[in-house]
Design a protein around this motif. Structure first.
Motif, PDB file in Angstrom:
ATOM      1  N   PRO A  34       0.827  -1.212   0.000  1.00 60.88           N
ATOM      2  CA  PRO A  34       0.000   0.000   0.000  1.00 60.88           C
ATOM      3  C   PRO A  34       0.862   1.264   0.000  1.00 60.88           C
ATOM      4  O   PRO A  34       1.822   1.384   0.763  1.00 60.88           O
ATOM      5  CB  PRO A  34      -0.805  -0.132   1.297  1.00 60.88           C
ATOM      6  N   LEU A  35       0.522   2.201  -0.851  1.00 60.80           N
ATOM      7  CA  LEU A  35       1.319   3.410  -1.009  1.00 60.80           C
ATOM      8  C   LEU A  35       1.387   4.217   0.282  1.00 60.80           C
ATOM      9  O   LEU A  35       2.413   4.837   0.580  1.00 60.80           O
ATOM     10  CB  LEU A  35       0.727   4.265  -2.141  1.00 60.80           C
ATOM     11  N   THR A  36       0.326   4.201   1.065  1.00 59.97           N
ATOM     12  CA  THR A  36       0.332   4.930   2.336  1.00 59.97           C
ATOM     13  C   THR A  36       1.454   4.457   3.243  1.00 59.97           C
ATOM     14  O   THR A  36       2.115   5.259   3.917  1.00 59.97           O
ATOM     15  CB  THR A  36      -1.024   4.774   3.047  1.00 59.97           C
ATOM     16  N   LEU A  37       1.693   3.163   3.261  1.00 58.58           N
ATOM     17  CA  LEU A  37       2.773   2.630   4.095  1.00 58.58           C
ATOM     18  C   LEU A  37       4.139   3.017   3.553  1.00 58.58           C
ATOM     19  O   LEU A  37       5.073   3.267   4.328  1.00 58.58           O
ATOM     20  CB  LEU A  37       2.651   1.105   4.204  1.00 58.58           C
ATOM     21  N   GLU A  38       4.263   3.054   2.224  1.00 58.10           N
ATOM     22  CA  GLU A  38       5.546   3.468   1.643  1.00 58.10           C
ATOM     23  C   GLU A  38       5.861   4.911   2.005  1.00 58.10           C
ATOM     24  O   GLU A  38       7.030   5.267   2.251  1.00 58.10           O
ATOM     25  CB  GLU A  38       5.515   3.292   0.127  1.00 58.10           C
ATOM     26  N   LYS A  39       4.863   5.745   2.074  1.00 55.05           N
ATOM     27  CA  LYS A  39       5.079   7.144   2.439  1.00 55.05           C
ATOM     28  C   LYS A  39       5.576   7.269   3.877  1.00 55.05           C
ATOM     29  O   LYS A  39       6.153   8.294   4.246  1.00 55.05           O
ATOM     30  CB  LYS A  39       3.800   7.946   2.243  1.00 55.05           C
ATOM     31  N   LYS A  40       5.356   6.237   4.681  1.00 50.74           N
ATOM     32  CA  LYS A  40       5.857   6.219   6.059  1.00 50.74           C
ATOM     33  C   LYS A  40       7.210   5.515   6.164  1.00 50.74           C
ATOM     34  O   LYS A  40       7.739   5.364   7.265  1.00 50.74           O
ATOM     35  CB  LYS A  40       4.850   5.516   6.968  1.00 50.74           C
ATOM     36  N   GLY A  41       7.748   5.074   5.022  1.00 50.01           N
ATOM     37  CA  GLY A  41       9.040   4.403   5.021  1.00 50.01           C
ATOM     38  C   GLY A  41       9.025   3.041   4.368  1.00 50.01           C
ATOM     39  O   GLY A  41      10.087   2.468   4.106  1.00 50.01           O
ATOM     40  N   GLY A  42       7.854   2.490   4.129  1.00 50.75           N
ATOM     41  CA  GLY A  42       7.754   1.192   3.461  1.00 50.75           C
ATOM     42  C   GLY A  42       8.475   0.101   4.233  1.00 50.75           C
ATOM     43  O   GLY A  42       8.451   0.072   5.467  1.00 50.75           O
ATOM     44  N   TRP A  43       9.134  -0.785   3.497  1.00 50.96           N
ATOM     45  CA  TRP A  43       9.828  -1.894   4.148  1.00 50.96           C
ATOM     46  C   TRP A  43      11.080  -1.442   4.898  1.00 50.96           C
ATOM     47  O   TRP A  43      11.677  -2.231   5.629  1.00 50.96           O
ATOM     48  CB  TRP A  43      10.178  -2.981   3.136  1.00 50.96           C
ATOM     49  N   CYS A  44      11.467  -0.191   4.742  1.00 54.28           N
ATOM     50  CA  CYS A  44      12.572   0.335   5.552  1.00 54.28           C
ATOM     51  C   CYS A  44      12.123   0.704   6.958  1.00 54.28           C
ATOM     52  O   CYS A  44      12.960   0.999   7.812  1.00 54.28           O
ATOM     53  CB  CYS A  44      13.177   1.571   4.878  1.00 54.28           C
ATOM     54  N   HIS A  45      10.837   0.703   7.188  1.00 54.36           N
ATOM     55  CA  HIS A  45      10.266   1.134   8.474  1.00 54.36           C
ATOM     56  C   HIS A  45       9.720  -0.072   9.230  1.00 54.36           C
ATOM     57  O   HIS A  45       8.974  -0.888   8.675  1.00 54.36           O
ATOM     58  CB  HIS A  45       9.146   2.142   8.211  1.00 54.36           C
ATOM     59  N   ARG A  46      10.082  -0.192  10.495  1.00 57.57           N
ATOM     60  CA  ARG A  46       9.662  -1.339  11.293  1.00 57.57           C
ATOM     61  C   ARG A  46       8.146  -1.425  11.434  1.00 57.57           C
ATOM     62  O   ARG A  46       7.584  -2.524  11.591  1.00 57.57           O
ATOM     63  CB  ARG A  46      10.319  -1.263  12.677  1.00 57.57           C
ATOM     64  N   GLY A  47       7.460  -0.312  11.349  1.00 61.77           N
ATOM     65  CA  GLY A  47       6.010  -0.342  11.467  1.00 61.77           C
ATOM     66  C   GLY A  47       5.335  -1.175  10.394  1.00 61.77           C
ATOM     67  O   GLY A  47       4.227  -1.692  10.604  1.00 61.77           O
ATOM     68  N   THR A  48       5.973  -1.327   9.230  1.00 62.63           N
ATOM     69  CA  THR A  48       5.395  -2.130   8.161  1.00 62.63           C
ATOM     70  C   THR A  48       5.326  -3.597   8.559  1.00 62.63           C
ATOM     71  O   THR A  48       4.429  -4.328   8.114  1.00 62.63           O
ATOM     72  CB  THR A  48       6.197  -1.941   6.863  1.00 62.63           C
ATOM     73  N   VAL A  49       6.245  -4.033   9.403  1.00 63.10           N
ATOM     74  CA  VAL A  49       6.185  -5.426   9.897  1.00 63.10           C
ATOM     75  C   VAL A  49       4.893  -5.639  10.675  1.00 63.10           C
ATOM     76  O   VAL A  49       4.180  -6.635  10.470  1.00 63.10           O
ATOM     77  CB  VAL A  49       7.400  -5.739  10.783  1.00 63.10           C
ATOM     78  N   HIS A  50       4.576  -4.729  11.557  1.00 58.31           N
ATOM     79  CA  HIS A  50       3.366  -4.857  12.371  1.00 58.31           C
ATOM     80  C   HIS A  50       2.114  -4.728  11.506  1.00 58.31           C
ATOM     81  O   HIS A  50       1.123  -5.437  11.728  1.00 58.31           O
ATOM     82  CB  HIS A  50       3.379  -3.809  13.482  1.00 58.31           C
ATOM     83  N   ALA A  51       2.172  -3.836  10.521  1.00 57.83           N
ATOM     84  CA  ALA A  51       1.030  -3.687   9.619  1.00 57.83           C
ATOM     85  C   ALA A  51       0.804  -4.971   8.822  1.00 57.83           C
ATOM     86  O   ALA A  51      -0.342  -5.403   8.622  1.00 57.83           O
ATOM     87  CB  ALA A  51       1.261  -2.510   8.671  1.00 57.83           C
ATOM     88  N   PHE A  52       1.889  -5.594   8.379  1.00 59.09           N
ATOM     89  CA  PHE A  52       1.762  -6.837   7.617  1.00 59.09           C
ATOM     90  C   PHE A  52       1.218  -7.966   8.486  1.00 59.09           C
ATOM     91  O   PHE A  52       0.384  -8.766   8.043  1.00 59.09           O
ATOM     92  CB  PHE A  52       3.118  -7.237   7.028  1.00 59.09           C
ATOM     93  N   GLU A  53       1.671  -8.026   9.718  1.00 55.00           N
ATOM     94  CA  GLU A  53       1.178  -9.058  10.639  1.00 55.00           C
ATOM     95  C   GLU A  53      -0.329  -8.920  10.833  1.00 55.00           C
ATOM     96  O   GLU A  53      -1.068  -9.919  10.822  1.00 55.00           O
ATOM     97  CB  GLU A  53       1.907  -8.945  11.973  1.00 55.00           C
ATOM     98  N   ALA A  54      -0.801  -7.679  10.990  1.00 53.72           N
ATOM     99  CA  ALA A  54      -2.239  -7.448  11.158  1.00 53.72           C
ATOM    100  C   ALA A  54      -3.004  -7.813   9.893  1.00 53.72           C
ATOM    101  O   ALA A  54      -4.093  -8.406   9.959  1.00 53.72           O
ATOM    102  CB  ALA A  54      -2.483  -5.994  11.538  1.00 53.72           C
ATOM    103  N   TYR A  55      -2.455  -7.453   8.739  1.00 55.87           N
ATOM    104  CA  TYR A  55      -3.064  -7.806   7.447  1.00 55.87           C
ATOM    105  C   TYR A  55      -3.151  -9.324   7.285  1.00 55.87           C
ATOM    106  O   TYR A  55      -4.190  -9.871   6.869  1.00 55.87           O
ATOM    107  CB  TYR A  55      -2.239  -7.171   6.331  1.00 55.87           C
ATOM    108  N   ALA A  56      -2.080 -10.037   7.642  1.00 55.29           N
ATOM    109  CA  ALA A  56      -2.076 -11.500   7.548  1.00 55.29           C
ATOM    110  C   ALA A  56      -3.151 -12.105   8.439  1.00 55.29           C
ATOM    111  O   ALA A  56      -3.846 -13.059   8.045  1.00 55.29           O
ATOM    112  CB  ALA A  56      -0.700 -12.047   7.923  1.00 55.29           C
ATOM    113  N   ALA A  57      -3.309 -11.559   9.631  1.00 55.27           N
ATOM    114  CA  ALA A  57      -4.314 -12.080  10.556  1.00 55.27           C
ATOM    115  C   ALA A  57      -5.723 -11.867  10.002  1.00 55.27           C
ATOM    116  O   ALA A  57      -6.587 -12.750  10.104  1.00 55.27           O
ATOM    117  CB  ALA A  57      -4.165 -11.409  11.917  1.00 55.27           C
ATOM    118  N   ILE A  58      -5.970 -10.706   9.417  1.00 56.74           N
ATOM    119  CA  ILE A  58      -7.282 -10.430   8.823  1.00 56.74           C
ATOM    120  C   ILE A  58      -7.588 -11.427   7.716  1.00 56.74           C
ATOM    121  O   ILE A  58      -8.690 -12.004   7.646  1.00 56.74           O
ATOM    122  CB  ILE A  58      -7.320  -8.985   8.279  1.00 56.74           C
TER     123      ILE A  58
END
Length: 454
Positions: free
Chosen positions: A127-151
């Motif tokens: 998602p482009l919104t996450l890239e604007k926050k740093g994308g895969w360079c940002h640790r927050g994307t790990v948590h976002a992906f974990e939540a997406y996987a759970a959904i």
């Protein structure tokens, strides 16, 4: 000696593969948010034919026809990916009900057609919104992906047993966060190294999230990999080959197996521990995958290059060595597939291997409404011979999935590189089964054989 489908065994899985961004189109339909690839294709000079994937193969509206087409060719597995921004337009937060409903329809259609769905969580469309926050360079994307996987696991886990967490993590981190030739177009080690670490963490976190929501799931992840061959039999070229192997083949599977990063042969990777990892990360990197996906398209021949900082290696291009290649210049080598299967099977933690993608781009010959591609048939014959040889040697190989069903948007190549068993006229969206598609279907039905070959 001829090879038939039966030689692989009755429980061997034969599949076909597509991906969300490359096929769906409908880039902003029904609440879907933008991805990094939607943005990247809008940048001048990034796509060779100046195309985009706003329509692609229109799988979003033609999914039922394409699923039935796959079944008509004899495949019993349909592997496809979920679009993260179609389900979570902002990457996190509110779930898009229309996106959830679409994949329910796709899964139901696959099952009703008599095929097994294999669902990939991430096939490059962050998602482009996450890239604007740093994308895969940002640790927050790990948590976002974990939540997406759970959904996704909670929503589809009762229908889908087989999951693939990531598609080719080295591919999208190296091309997108080091070389800048794929989305999001970032260049340099300062992007690549943190992206590697966060993707490796997400690989395990996604697996755990699926396991928690769907305890009976079979969970895998899919790696791009290449046999790495020293150009000459000398210490420098062998060391160069080891460094390239650490990047191409070992970088993501070894952390998943609890082995850490292969920094012993590629010391630069030690920067991950010094700069980007937290002490608890080493307990979070491993995950016990039920199977490993292998995606091998070509071998690489490398030699020592003293002028290449950090890498000290350079690829010796196939065209300079006068070997057979595909339309993209990739070397054709069934031996390379055999070698890489042996390499991955040698890890004690690898229980099962599936070739989760295999295919090649070649020119199509048009003849009175028919599409001929004999080179693609020969490619599949060579690689299937190698796969069977590896299986017979003891590699725990349980499936082969062909890339891909229809010609599609092939990332930076645009629509010029055609991998499909089915030709697509992108002006009309008309599908025409190529001679390779008919050959594959006949082979799966036992009407064709592969000669003994190598």
């Amino acid at each position: 000696m001829s090879i038939t489908r039966a030689d692989f065994g009755t429980n061997f899985r034969w599949g076909i593969v597509i991906s969300a961004f490359q096929n769906e189109g409908a880039h902003d339909a029904d609440g879907k948010g933008p991805s990094i690839w939607d943005a990247f294709t809008g940048r001048r000079g990034k796509i060779k034919d100046r195309s985009h994937a706003r329509t692609a193969t229109d799988f979003y509206t033609r999914y039922l026809d394409d699923i039935l087409l796959a079944r008509s060719l004899g495949f019993d597995v349909f592997r496809f990916s979920l679009s993260w921004p179609r389900i979570l337009p902002e990457g996190t937060g509110a779930v898009n009900a229309a996106g959830i409903a679409f994949y329910h329809r796709v899964i139901d259609a696959v099952i009703e057609a008599g095929m097994e769905p294999y669902v990939t969580l991430y096939h490059w469309d962050l998602p482009l919104t996450l890239e604007k926050k740093g994308g895969w360079c940002h640790r927050g994307t790990v948590h976002a992906f974990e939540a997406y996987a759970a959904i996704c696991a909670k929503e589809y886990g009762k229908k889908v047993r087989n999951w693939i967490v990531l598609n080719e993590p080295f591919g999208f981190t190296s091309l997108g966060y080091m070389l800048g030739v794929h989305a999001p177009g970032k260049f340099g080690l300062s992007y690549f190294l943190p992206a590697v670490h966060h993707v490796a963490l997400a690989q395990a976190a996604g697996g755990r999230a699926i396991r928690a929501e769907a305890p009976q799931a079979r969970i895998g992840t899919a790696y791009s990999c290449s046999q790495i061959i020293p150009y000459a039999d000398n210490d420098n070229d062998r060391a160069a080959a080891q460094r390239i192997d650490a990047l191409f083949n070992r970088l993501f599977i070894e952390p998943a197996l609890g082995m850490g990063y292969p920094s012993e042969v590629f010391p630069l990777l030690a920067r991950i521990e010094r700069r980007y990892a937290l002490w608890r990360d080493w307990d979070l990197l491993p995950f016990d995958f039920d199977f490993i996906g292998i995606q091998n398209y070509f071998p690489l021949v490398v030699r020592y290059n003293a002028f290449m900082p950090y890498l000290n290696a350079t690829e010796v291009k196939a065209r300079h060595r006068k070997v057979p290649t595909t339309a993209l210049g990739w070397e054709i080598s069934g031996n390379g597939l055999y070698s890489i299967l042996q390499q991955f099977a040698a890890y004690p933690g690898v229980k099962e291997i599936i070739i989760t993608e295999g295919g090649a781009a070649f020119p199509d010959v048009h003849d009175n409404g028919k599409i001929h591609d004999p080179a693609r048939i020969a490619w599949y014959e060579e690689y299937l011979r190698a796969a069977l040889l590896a299986k017979q040697s003891g590699v725990p190989l349980t499936g082969y999935f062909a890339w891909t069903l229809t010609d599609n948007f092939e990332w930076a190549e645009g629509y010029n590189a055609r991998f499909g068993l089915v030709h697509v006229d992108f002006e009309t969206q008309q599908r025409t089964i190529k001679s390779s598609g008919r050959w594959f279907g006949d082979w799966l039905e036992g009407k064709e054989q592969i000669s003994g070959g190598q």
